[in-house]
Design an enzyme around this catalytic site. Structure first.
Site, PDB file in Angstrom:
ATOM      1  N   ASP A   1      -2.806  -1.593   5.372  1.00 43.89           N
ATOM      2  CA  ASP A   1      -1.879  -1.327   6.483  1.00 43.89           C
ATOM      3  C   ASP A   1      -2.564  -1.370   7.836  1.00 43.89           C
ATOM      4  O   ASP A   1      -1.898  -1.495   8.864  1.00 43.89           O
ATOM      5  CB  ASP A   1      -1.203   0.043   6.305  1.00 43.89           C
ATOM      6  CG  ASP A   1      -0.262   0.036   5.119  1.00 43.89           C
ATOM      7  OD1 ASP A   1       0.160   1.120   4.690  1.00 43.89           O
ATOM      8  OD2 ASP A   1       0.022  -1.066   4.601  1.00 43.89           O
TER       9      ASP A   1
ATOM     10  N   CYS B   1       9.557  -8.427   0.542  1.00 42.48           N
ATOM     11  CA  CYS B   1       9.764  -8.268   1.984  1.00 42.48           C
ATOM     12  C   CYS B   1       8.761  -9.182   2.678  1.00 42.48           C
ATOM     13  O   CYS B   1       8.159 -10.034   2.049  1.00 42.48           O
ATOM     14  CB  CYS B   1       9.567  -6.822   2.375  1.00 42.48           C
ATOM     15  SG  CYS B   1       7.906  -6.310   2.062  1.00 42.48           S
TER      16      CYS B   1
ATOM     17  N   ARG C   1      10.556   1.622  12.030  1.00 42.62           N
ATOM     18  CA  ARG C   1      10.624   2.101  10.635  1.00 42.62           C
ATOM     19  C   ARG C   1       9.525   3.135  10.387  1.00 42.62           C
ATOM     20  O   ARG C   1       9.682   4.034   9.580  1.00 42.62           O
ATOM     21  CB  ARG C   1      10.425   0.941   9.655  1.00 42.62           C
ATOM     22  CG  ARG C   1      11.569  -0.023   9.549  1.00 42.62           C
ATOM     23  CD  ARG C   1      11.341  -1.008   8.460  1.00 42.62           C
ATOM     24  NE  ARG C   1      10.917  -0.316   7.236  1.00 42.62           N
ATOM     25  CZ  ARG C   1      10.390  -0.932   6.181  1.00 42.62           C
ATOM     26  NH1 ARG C   1      10.210  -2.230   6.207  1.00 42.62           N
ATOM     27  NH2 ARG C   1      10.041  -0.248   5.122  1.00 42.62           N
TER      28      ARG C   1
ATOM     29  N   ARG D   1       6.187  -7.972  -4.010  1.00 42.39           N
ATOM     30  CA  ARG D   1       6.269  -6.527  -4.271  1.00 42.39           C
ATOM     31  C   ARG D   1       7.128  -6.226  -5.496  1.00 42.39           C
ATOM     32  O   ARG D   1       8.204  -5.669  -5.411  1.00 42.39           O
ATOM     33  CB  ARG D   1       6.765  -5.811  -3.015  1.00 42.39           C
ATOM     34  CG  ARG D   1       5.868  -6.199  -1.850  1.00 42.39           C
ATOM     35  CD  ARG D   1       6.095  -5.429  -0.626  1.00 42.39           C
ATOM     36  NE  ARG D   1       5.584  -4.069  -0.759  1.00 42.39           N
ATOM     37  CZ  ARG D   1       5.782  -3.153   0.194  1.00 42.39           C
ATOM     38  NH1 ARG D   1       6.484  -3.475   1.239  1.00 42.39           N
ATOM     39  NH2 ARG D   1       5.317  -1.927   0.052  1.00 42.39           N
ATOM     40  N   PRO D   2       6.640  -6.650  -6.652  1.00 41.30           N
ATOM     41  CA  PRO D   2       7.381  -6.420  -7.904  1.00 41.30           C
ATOM     42  C   PRO D   2       7.410  -4.926  -8.263  1.00 41.30           C
ATOM     43  O   PRO D   2       6.729  -4.117  -7.635  1.00 41.30           O
ATOM     44  CB  PRO D   2       6.565  -7.212  -8.923  1.00 41.30           C
ATOM     45  CG  PRO D   2       5.208  -7.292  -8.345  1.00 41.30           C
ATOM     46  CD  PRO D   2       5.362  -7.283  -6.852  1.00 41.30           C
TER      47      PRO D   2
ATOM     48  N   LYS E   1       4.573   9.049   7.181  1.00 44.23           N
ATOM     49  CA  LYS E   1       5.781   8.409   6.611  1.00 44.23           C
ATOM     50  C   LYS E   1       5.610   8.267   5.104  1.00 44.23           C
ATOM     51  O   LYS E   1       6.504   8.617   4.323  1.00 44.23           O
ATOM     52  CB  LYS E   1       5.973   7.038   7.234  1.00 44.23           C
ATOM     53  CG  LYS E   1       6.936   6.136   6.476  1.00 44.23           C
ATOM     54  CD  LYS E   1       7.130   4.792   7.110  1.00 44.23           C
ATOM     55  CE  LYS E   1       6.173   3.739   6.674  1.00 44.23           C
ATOM     56  NZ  LYS E   1       6.447   3.062   5.401  1.00 44.23           N
ATOM     57  N   ASN E   2       4.423   7.805   4.666  1.00 45.09           N
ATOM     58  CA  ASN E   2       4.237   7.494   3.242  1.00 45.09           C
ATOM     59  C   ASN E   2       3.947   8.722   2.386  1.00 45.09           C
ATOM     60  O   ASN E   2       3.754   8.594   1.182  1.00 45.09           O
ATOM     61  CB  ASN E   2       3.164   6.422   3.073  1.00 45.09           C
ATOM     62  CG  ASN E   2       3.665   5.076   3.601  1.00 45.09           C
ATOM     63  OD1 ASN E   2       4.861   4.907   3.868  1.00 45.09           O
ATOM     64  ND2 ASN E   2       2.769   4.137   3.786  1.00 45.09           N
TER      65      ASN E   2
ATOM     66  N   ARG F   1      12.073  -0.397   0.755  1.00 42.27           N
ATOM     67  CA  ARG F   1      11.397  -0.572  -0.524  1.00 42.27           C
ATOM     68  C   ARG F   1      11.168   0.760  -1.202  1.00 42.27           C
ATOM     69  O   ARG F   1      11.163   0.870  -2.412  1.00 42.27           O
ATOM     70  CB  ARG F   1      10.034  -1.242  -0.281  1.00 42.27           C
ATOM     71  CG  ARG F   1      10.162  -2.635   0.105  1.00 42.27           C
ATOM     72  CD  ARG F   1       9.298  -3.551  -0.688  1.00 42.27           C
ATOM     73  NE  ARG F   1       8.493  -2.937  -1.683  1.00 42.27           N
ATOM     74  CZ  ARG F   1       8.666  -3.111  -2.985  1.00 42.27           C
ATOM     75  NH1 ARG F   1       9.678  -3.839  -3.401  1.00 42.27           N
ATOM     76  NH2 ARG F   1       7.879  -2.574  -3.864  1.00 42.27           N
TER      77      ARG F   1
END
Ligand code: EPZ
Length: 428
Positions: free
Chosen positions: A307, A117, A399, A122-123, A23-24, A93
């Protein structure tokens, strides 16, 4: 409609489960298609909610996208706008990944600042600082990041933190900038290396991806390509935990990207769990009855991946003694602890440290996913808990994991997907 999983624990799991595309790696690859006009073919794309959301944004911008099995055709010749609607950006995001590509390829972008989230604030300051160093003009109105740039200019950028998506954003932006860019303190994740490979095959000139200093010589134009998405190391790590929870039944993991999982495998070894090769790229685990407690400290790659800490937490509830997890990436990544306690786990959290005592037999209870990886962890916990676990907010799991219930049922797991009307509005 509310969807939930009903998990009846204690069933033995046996058989093969295959790791899908990352996914990433797929998410930055989708943003990267904006850097060239024409037809792309992305292979081995996971069919997960985050990918579908990014595709909706690409279609909003004017691209055409079509799945054929796990192959994804994308035509970017019809891109006609550079603004992303709030209702799509706020779902994901990773929408921030369009910032670098749109600004570099179209000289402008309007991107809603992705809110925090469940796992933290998470700037996006590192993304924004990097783009302004590349001579983009940034403005902030109504929560949108607005960029403008005739043509980005190469610069030396030192990232305050080796942020994965900030490194990816700046890699994409620098690939079309005029002159040379140096990214220092860059992220080294395999997904960053994959994006650099994709950009290079599109005609970019990049050196040093995978180290903390990346050199990019900007080009005037890039061209579309065909590329296969790398396997998902976090899904692979999730299945290593699944296999470790059912050692007597031998769950085999196909297509495991073992080279990306050095630290997680080392940690399993400390617990007394050996990852064994079965054939070319299939693995399983060997462990004795007892597993040993460990200390986990999350860190940017190649350190222990944040993760995977929720998944390891479930396994550590079965270790003989007290384990510690120190979370250094996100300030709020232990929300799952409260849910694990409902299943009988002995876990206490103080700020960014969780203390887990085992072995504790788990027993079923209603629980909810608090974020993507926490949801997967609670699903695995339900598989070893006695009786029934009802898991809510499963859309968070969907997701990042494709058809997880079906793939676990194929191993013999008892997990049922139930959809129900949201009753509240009717009753009152
Ligand atoms: C990526 O998120 C992953 N997402 C995350 O995976 C993963 O947990 C994270 O990297 C860390 O490995 C994708 O790749 C789409 P970061 P990202 O920027 O890039 C701070 C999953 O479950 N930071 O590396 O958003 C930030 O606050 C998801 O698949 C800034 O301060 O993570 C955090 O403390 C969850 N300013 C740290 O860096 C910035 O501008 C790491 O964040 C950006 C980040």
């Amino acid at each position: 409609m509310e969807r939930k999983y009903i998990i009846r624990g204690g069933r033995p799991l046996k058989g093969e489960i295959e790791v899908k595309g990352a996914k990433n790696a797929a998410l930055p690859a989708l943003a990267c298609t904006l850097l060239a006009k024409g037809n792309f073919l992305l292979k081995n794309v996971p069919k997960v909610r985050d990918v579908f959301c990014m595709l909706k944004i690409l279609e909003h911008l004017g691209a055409k996208a079509q799945f054929e099995g796990t192959n994804l055709q994308i035509d970017t010749s019809g891109i006609k706008r550079t603004d992303i609607p709030y209702e799509l950006a706020s779902q994901i995001r990773a929408s921030i990944l369009f910032l670098g590509a749109l600004t570099a390829a179209y000289g402008e972008a309007v991107i809603p600042r992705p809110g925090g989230c469940d796992i933290g604030k998470r700037p996006t300051d590192i993304h924004e600082k990097g783009l302004s160093l590349l001579s983009a003009e940034l403005d902030f109105k109504h929560g949108n990041i607005i960029t403008r740039a005739k043509r980005l200019k190469g610069a030396e950028i030192i990232l305050d933190f080796p942020s994965v998506t900030a490194t990816e954003n700046l890699l994409m932006a620098a690939s079309l900038a005029e002159g040379e860019t140096i990214l220092k303190n860059a992220a080294k994740e395999p997904e960053v290396v994959f994006l650099a490979e994709m950009l290079s095959e599109m005609g970019a000139e990049i050196k040093g991806a995978g180290t903390d200093t990346i050199f990019i010589k900007g080009k005037k134009r890039l061209h579309p390509l065909k590329i296969k998405i790398i396997p998902d190391r976090i899904e692979g790590g999730t299945f290593l935990i699944l296999s470790s929870l059912f050692p007597e039944n031998e769950v085999i993991i196909k297509n495991l990207p073992i080279d990306y999982l050095e630290t997680p495998c080392l940690k399993l070894k400390e617990m007394g769990i050996e990852v064994k090769k079965v054939d070319r790229n299939s693995y399983t685990v060997k462990r004795s009855k007892k597993i040993w407690p460990v200390e986990i400290v999350t860190a940017p790659y190649p350190g222990f991946p944040t993760d995977l800490q929720p998944l390891y937490a479930v396994l550590l509830t079965q270790a003989e003694g007290t384990s510690i997890i120190r979370e250094n990436l996100f300030e709020n990544r232990f929300q799952y602890a409260f849910e694990l306690k409902r299943l009988g786990a002995k876990i206490n959290v103080e700020d960014r440290v969780a203390v887990i005592t085992g072995p504790t037999p788990l027993s079923g209870s209603p629980v909810k996913a608090t974020d993507l990886r926490a949801g997967a962890a609670l699903l695995l916990a339900g598989l070893i808990a006695e009786n029934t676990t009802t898991l809510y907010r499963v859309e968070l799991i969907e997701r990042g994991y494709e058809n997880l219930p079906q793939r676990i049922r194929a191993l013999g797991g008892d997990i049922e997907v139930v959809e129900e009307e949201n009753e509240d509005s009717k009753k009152f």
